[in-house]
Design a protein around this motif. Structure first.
Motif, PDB file in Angstrom:
ATOM      1  N   GLU A 304       0.823  -1.211   0.000  1.00  0.00           N
ATOM      2  CA  GLU A 304       0.000   0.000   0.000  1.00  0.00           C
ATOM      3  C   GLU A 304       0.858   1.262   0.000  1.00  0.00           C
ATOM      4  O   GLU A 304       0.477   2.281  -0.596  1.00  0.00           O
ATOM      5  CB  GLU A 304      -0.939  -0.011   1.205  1.00  0.00           C
ATOM      6  N   LEU A 305       2.012   1.215   0.662  1.00  0.00           N
ATOM      7  CA  LEU A 305       2.908   2.374   0.645  1.00  0.00           C
ATOM      8  C   LEU A 305       3.416   2.642  -0.769  1.00  0.00           C
ATOM      9  O   LEU A 305       3.461   3.802  -1.217  1.00  0.00           O
ATOM     10  CB  LEU A 305       4.081   2.144   1.598  1.00  0.00           C
ATOM     11  N   MET A 306       3.787   1.580  -1.492  1.00  0.00           N
ATOM     12  CA  MET A 306       4.263   1.752  -2.863  1.00  0.00           C
ATOM     13  C   MET A 306       3.136   2.230  -3.774  1.00  0.00           C
ATOM     14  O   MET A 306       3.367   3.045  -4.679  1.00  0.00           O
ATOM     15  CB  MET A 306       4.839   0.432  -3.371  1.00  0.00           C
ATOM     16  N   ARG A 338       8.736  10.672   6.873  1.00  0.00           N
ATOM     17  CA  ARG A 338       7.511  11.244   7.445  1.00  0.00           C
ATOM     18  C   ARG A 338       6.916  10.291   8.485  1.00  0.00           C
ATOM     19  O   ARG A 338       6.403  10.727   9.529  1.00  0.00           O
ATOM     20  CB  ARG A 338       6.500  11.493   6.317  1.00  0.00           C
ATOM     21  N   ILE A 339       6.998   8.990   8.216  1.00  0.00           N
ATOM     22  CA  ILE A 339       6.516   8.003   9.179  1.00  0.00           C
ATOM     23  C   ILE A 339       7.364   8.042  10.453  1.00  0.00           C
ATOM     24  O   ILE A 339       6.841   7.961  11.575  1.00  0.00           O
ATOM     25  CB  ILE A 339       6.522   6.603   8.548  1.00  0.00           C
ATOM     26  N   CYS A 340       8.669   8.188  10.304  1.00  0.00           N
ATOM     27  CA  CYS A 340       9.575   8.242  11.468  1.00  0.00           C
ATOM     28  C   CYS A 340       9.254   9.432  12.368  1.00  0.00           C
ATOM     29  O   CYS A 340       9.214   9.298  13.598  1.00  0.00           O
ATOM     30  CB  CYS A 340      11.019   8.330  11.010  1.00  0.00           C
ATOM     31  N   THR A 341       9.044  10.597  11.776  1.00  0.00           N
ATOM     32  CA  THR A 341       8.764  11.781  12.593  1.00  0.00           C
ATOM     33  C   THR A 341       7.439  11.629  13.340  1.00  0.00           C
ATOM     34  O   THR A 341       7.308  12.070  14.494  1.00  0.00           O
ATOM     35  CB  THR A 341       8.738  13.041  11.723  1.00  0.00           C
ATOM     36  N   ALA A 342       6.444  10.988  12.686  1.00  0.00           N
ATOM     37  CA  ALA A 342       5.175  10.747  13.377  1.00  0.00           C
ATOM     38  C   ALA A 342       5.360   9.759  14.522  1.00  0.00           C
ATOM     39  O   ALA A 342       4.768   9.916  15.604  1.00  0.00           O
ATOM     40  CB  ALA A 342       4.137  10.234  12.382  1.00  0.00           C
ATOM     41  N   ALA A 343       6.203   8.721  14.313  1.00  0.00           N
ATOM     42  CA  ALA A 343       6.445   7.738  15.372  1.00  0.00           C
ATOM     43  C   ALA A 343       7.223   8.347  16.530  1.00  0.00           C
ATOM     44  O   ALA A 343       6.958   8.038  17.706  1.00  0.00           O
ATOM     45  CB  ALA A 343       7.208   6.550  14.792  1.00  0.00           C
ATOM     46  N   LEU A 344       8.173   9.240  16.240  1.00  0.00           N
ATOM     47  CA  LEU A 344       8.944   9.880  17.305  1.00  0.00           C
ATOM     48  C   LEU A 344       8.081  10.833  18.131  1.00  0.00           C
ATOM     49  O   LEU A 344       8.360  11.070  19.314  1.00  0.00           O
ATOM     50  CB  LEU A 344      10.140  10.635  16.711  1.00  0.00           C
ATOM     51  N   ALA A 345       7.037  11.393  17.525  1.00  0.00           N
ATOM     52  CA  ALA A 345       6.116  12.230  18.298  1.00  0.00           C
ATOM     53  C   ALA A 345       5.369  11.387  19.330  1.00  0.00           C
ATOM     54  O   ALA A 345       5.029  11.885  20.414  1.00  0.00           O
ATOM     55  CB  ALA A 345       5.137  12.923  17.360  1.00  0.00           C
ATOM     56  N   ARG A 346       5.126  10.120  19.024  1.00  0.00           N
ATOM     57  CA  ARG A 346       4.449   9.231  19.959  1.00  0.00           C
ATOM     58  C   ARG A 346       5.420   8.601  20.959  1.00  0.00           C
ATOM     59  O   ARG A 346       5.032   8.272  22.079  1.00  0.00           O
ATOM     60  CB  ARG A 346       3.729   8.123  19.193  1.00  0.00           C
ATOM     61  N   PHE A 347       6.669   8.413  20.536  1.00  0.00           N
ATOM     62  CA  PHE A 347       7.672   7.769  21.397  1.00  0.00           C
ATOM     63  C   PHE A 347       8.904   8.680  21.475  1.00  0.00           C
ATOM     64  O   PHE A 347       9.951   8.403  20.876  1.00  0.00           O
ATOM     65  CB  PHE A 347       8.056   6.399  20.837  1.00  0.00           C
ATOM     66  N   GLY A 482       9.755  -2.623  25.477  1.00  0.00           N
ATOM     67  CA  GLY A 482       8.365  -2.298  25.214  1.00  0.00           C
ATOM     68  C   GLY A 482       8.220  -1.022  24.400  1.00  0.00           C
ATOM     69  O   GLY A 482       7.446  -0.958  23.446  1.00  0.00           O
ATOM     70  N   THR A 483       8.988   0.010  24.771  1.00  0.00           N
ATOM     71  CA  THR A 483       8.939   1.270  24.031  1.00  0.00           C
ATOM     72  C   THR A 483       9.483   1.095  22.620  1.00  0.00           C
ATOM     73  O   THR A 483       8.897   1.592  21.647  1.00  0.00           O
ATOM     74  CB  THR A 483       9.739   2.351  24.771  1.00  0.00           C
ATOM     75  N   ALA A 484      10.612   0.400  22.511  1.00  0.00           N
ATOM     76  CA  ALA A 484      11.204   0.183  21.183  1.00  0.00           C
ATOM     77  C   ALA A 484      10.272  -0.637  20.298  1.00  0.00           C
ATOM     78  O   ALA A 484      10.092  -0.335  19.109  1.00  0.00           O
ATOM     79  CB  ALA A 484      12.552  -0.511  21.329  1.00  0.00           C
ATOM     80  N   GLY A 485       9.653  -1.680  20.885  1.00  0.00           N
ATOM     81  CA  GLY A 485       8.720  -2.485  20.104  1.00  0.00           C
ATOM     82  C   GLY A 485       7.493  -1.699  19.680  1.00  0.00           C
ATOM     83  O   GLY A 485       6.985  -1.870  18.563  1.00  0.00           O
ATOM     84  N   GLY A 486       6.991  -0.813  20.576  1.00  0.00           N
ATOM     85  CA  GLY A 486       5.860   0.020  20.205  1.00  0.00           C
ATOM     86  C   GLY A 486       6.186   0.967  19.069  1.00  0.00           C
ATOM     87  O   GLY A 486       5.376   1.178  18.156  1.00  0.00           O
ATOM     88  N   PHE A 487       7.369   1.561  19.104  1.00  0.00           N
ATOM     89  CA  PHE A 487       7.805   2.445  18.021  1.00  0.00           C
ATOM     90  C   PHE A 487       7.850   1.688  16.700  1.00  0.00           C
ATOM     91  O   PHE A 487       7.320   2.151  15.674  1.00  0.00           O
ATOM     92  CB  PHE A 487       9.169   3.044  18.361  1.00  0.00           C
ATOM     93  N   ASP A 493       2.896  -0.398  10.990  1.00  0.00           N
ATOM     94  CA  ASP A 493       1.483  -0.166  10.696  1.00  0.00           C
ATOM     95  C   ASP A 493       1.302   0.951   9.665  1.00  0.00           C
ATOM     96  O   ASP A 493       0.446   0.864   8.778  1.00  0.00           O
ATOM     97  CB  ASP A 493       0.724   0.175  11.974  1.00  0.00           C
ATOM     98  N   CYS A 494       2.110   2.009   9.783  1.00  0.00           N
ATOM     99  CA  CYS A 494       2.026   3.112   8.817  1.00  0.00           C
ATOM    100  C   CYS A 494       2.518   2.676   7.443  1.00  0.00           C
ATOM    101  O   CYS A 494       2.015   3.154   6.417  1.00  0.00           O
ATOM    102  CB  CYS A 494       2.820   4.305   9.314  1.00  0.00           C
ATOM    103  N   VAL A 495       3.515   1.798   7.391  1.00  0.00           N
ATOM    104  CA  VAL A 495       3.990   1.278   6.116  1.00  0.00           C
ATOM    105  C   VAL A 495       2.898   0.433   5.457  1.00  0.00           C
ATOM    106  O   VAL A 495       2.663   0.517   4.240  1.00  0.00           O
ATOM    107  CB  VAL A 495       5.277   0.457   6.313  1.00  0.00           C
ATOM    108  N   GLU A 496       2.194  -0.369   6.246  1.00  0.00           N
ATOM    109  CA  GLU A 496       1.160  -1.247   5.699  1.00  0.00           C
ATOM    110  C   GLU A 496      -0.132  -0.487   5.384  1.00  0.00           C
ATOM    111  O   GLU A 496      -0.841  -0.829   4.422  1.00  0.00           O
ATOM    112  CB  GLU A 496       0.870  -2.378   6.683  1.00  0.00           C
ATOM    113  N   GLN A 497      -0.429   0.570   6.164  1.00  0.00           N
ATOM    114  CA  GLN A 497      -1.623   1.380   5.943  1.00  0.00           C
ATOM    115  C   GLN A 497      -1.242   2.866   6.034  1.00  0.00           C
ATOM    116  O   GLN A 497      -1.373   3.487   7.098  1.00  0.00           O
ATOM    117  CB  GLN A 497      -2.702   1.030   6.988  1.00  0.00           C
ATOM    118  N   PRO A 498      -0.753   3.445   4.936  1.00  0.00           N
ATOM    119  CA  PRO A 498      -0.317   4.859   4.985  1.00  0.00           C
ATOM    120  C   PRO A 498      -1.418   5.816   5.409  1.00  0.00           C
ATOM    121  O   PRO A 498      -1.125   6.920   5.868  1.00  0.00           O
ATOM    122  CB  PRO A 498       0.128   5.127   3.547  1.00  0.00           C
ATOM    123  N   ALA A 499      -2.679   5.417   5.277  1.00  0.00           N
ATOM    124  CA  ALA A 499      -3.776   6.299   5.684  1.00  0.00           C
ATOM    125  C   ALA A 499      -3.733   6.607   7.175  1.00  0.00           C
ATOM    126  O   ALA A 499      -4.335   7.591   7.630  1.00  0.00           O
ATOM    127  CB  ALA A 499      -5.111   5.681   5.305  1.00  0.00           C
TER     128      ALA A 499
END
Length: 505
Positions: A304-306, A338-347, A482-487, A493-499
């Motif tokens: 889906e990302l491609m 862009r996915i990394c920056t969104a993940a770092l905002a959460r973790f 746990g934190t690393a796995g959540g990140f 998940d964002c790679v599989e569903q960019p929405a």
């Protein structure tokens, strides 16, 4: 009346203590203008053209190409025009030895001024050099003899620069620099000598009329390795002379024939760790020594990302007049960033570093995203500033700019420092997975393998999907598994569903 000013290697900033002379841009006797680049140097971070703050005639150069020069060491001396004393002819009226032009043709400049101040634009400026004594009329300009000597470069790290592997001059030549160009068979030989710190001016070639061949440089390197291991004194020729009886008529020469029953033993080549490659070696070694790292990884369906990337490109091609179609073609690396920056905002724990002196974890408010780039000069990690504030188009453009600068060697120290998180796309090398080494002093690095078609269970059925392996290496001092796995799971998940990213826009 002329005055000779000495221009020293300025402070390059970012804690740099010296640089290697790559290429001289001016010759002795040449007229230089204010802020004209006079030498190209390579620091531990980038290639830099060093401008001179004075206008006048170059009277001397210090250091050969390939020599390491510490900050504050002299680079060149410049004879500048000053107010005349006693009505005698000004030194600037003397004819230049380089092109026959008169120095008075150049705009006059007061040598008592503090120069331009722009000694190294973007890298910090140095104070104006101390004023030198005036030269009386009729007295030769100091430092400008008919054949200007090239002094040995200053010592660095307790040893003379570029001394490893250097062969002494042949008998009758002396130890000074050789006048005129050095006869070298090809630019490849000159580059090989420069990379290994050999001074071609102090070598005697075995080719016709003293031409320096590649075999001469390789022999000098082997001899340098032998001397380093055994403490022998330097040889005096690029090839040892073996006493022998004259060959008889019709018999081939046995000058280089090996002894019967013996086979020459090849010696190991030695490549100096300096410049960018040396800095990366130090950082990676420090990372392995100081950081207790751990790695987790996951396979993700990137189909889906491609498709999203391809849909953006098709829309831009089919609707060129649309305001949403402008800008560069979106790259997969920009989407992953862009996915990394969104993940770092959460973790935010992973966008940090550890200060062991204060025994504190420093969490950074901004994401300065580094990305690994392979160049001919080694691995570099340019940094995209404030990546968390950029969209996919801005990230694509910045990646393209920094990648081109890395390939051409024009990255500045500011482009290579200050990163807080690194994205490593090793999939471009055709590999699926890796365990990245953290870019010290950061706390984590995300590795991305190649995206290839693989069998995958999709919606309960076996199908061929575009699969990628993601790996996260993290500092176990800043977070637990746990934190690393959540990140990593959020990134997958964002790679599989960019929405999913639409929720954070």
């Amino acid at each position: 009346m002329a005055q000779v000013l000495e221009f020293k290697l300025p402070d390059l900033g970012e804690g740099l203590t010296g640089a290697e002379i790559v290429r001289w841009l001016v010759e002795v006797g040449e007229v230089v203008a204010v802020d004209q680049p006079v030498v190209e140097v390579e620091t531990a971070k980038a290639m830099v053209d060093v401008p001179c703050p004075y206008e006048g005639v170059v009277t001397a150069r210090f250091g050969e190409e390939g020599a390491e020069v510490p900050v504050g060491a002299p680079l060149i001396t410049v004879a500048v025009d000053g107010p005349a004393d006693g009505g005698g002819p000004a030194e600037g009226e003397r004819r230049s030895a380089a092109d026959g032009s008169r120095a008075e043709d150049a705009p006059a400049r007061d040598p008592r001024a503090e120069g331009s101040g722009n000694v190294l634009v973007g890298y910090g400026t140095s104070e104006a050099p101390a004023r030198r004594r005036r030269v009386r009329p009729g007295q030769p300009v100091p430092g400008a003899p008919a054949t200007p000597p090239v002094p040995a470069p200053p010592a660095a790290n307790g040893r003379p620069a570029a001394s490893a592997g250097r062969a002494s001059a042949a008998p009758g030549r002396g130890t000074g620099a050789v006048d005129g160009p050095v006869p070298v068979i090809s630019p490849l030989v000159r580059r090989l000598a420069r990379q290994n710190g050999l001074d071609l001016r102090e070598m005697v070639g075995s080719g016709p009329e003293g031409l320096i061949l590649r075999a001469d440089v390789e022999y000098a390197l082997r001899a340098a390795g032998t001397r380093a291991g055994k403490g022998r004194t330097p040889v005096t020729e690029p090839h040892p002379r073996v006493p022998q009886a004259p060959a008889r008529a019709g018999e081939p020469s046995r000058a280089h024939a090996p002894a019967a029953g013996t086979r020459p033993v090849p010696e190991a080549a030695r490549v100096p760790l300096k410049g960018i490659r040396g800095v990366m070696a130090d950082k990676l070694s420090r990372s392995r020594t100081e950081i207790p790292d751990a790695t987790c990884w996951v396979d993700a369906d990137a189909t889906e990302l491609m498709r999203a990337r391809d849909a953006m490109r098709r829309f831009a091609e089919e609707n060129p007049a649309s305001p949403a179609a402008g800008g560069p073609k979106i790259s997969v690396l920009a989407l992953l960033a862009r996915i990394c920056t969104a993940a770092l905002a959460r973790f935010p724990e992973l966008n940090s570093s550890v200060d062991m002196t204060a025994r504190e974890i420093v969490r950074h408010p901004a994401v300065h995203l580094g990305f690994a780039a392979q160049t001919e000069r080694g691995l570099v990690v340019p940094v995209v500033r404030d990546a968390h504030t950029r969209n996919a188009e801005s990230l694509t453009a910045e990646f393209a700019r920094l990648t081109e600068a890395a390939r051409t060697g024009t990255l500045t120290p500011a482009d290579l420092t200050g990163g807080t998180f690194t994205l490593n796309n090793y999939g471009v090398f055709g590999v699926d997975g890796s365990t990245p080494i953290i870019n010290h002093p950061e706390a984590a690095m995300l590795g991305v393998g190649r995206i290839v078609p693989k069998p995958w269970v999709h919606e309960g059925e076996l199908a061929v999907r575009q699969v990628v392996q993601l790996s996260l290496t993290f500092d176990h001092r800043v977070c637990d598994g746990g934190t690393a796995g959540g990140f990593l799971r959020y990134v997958a998940d964002c790679v599989e569903q960019p929405a999913v990213l639409l929720r954070t826009l």
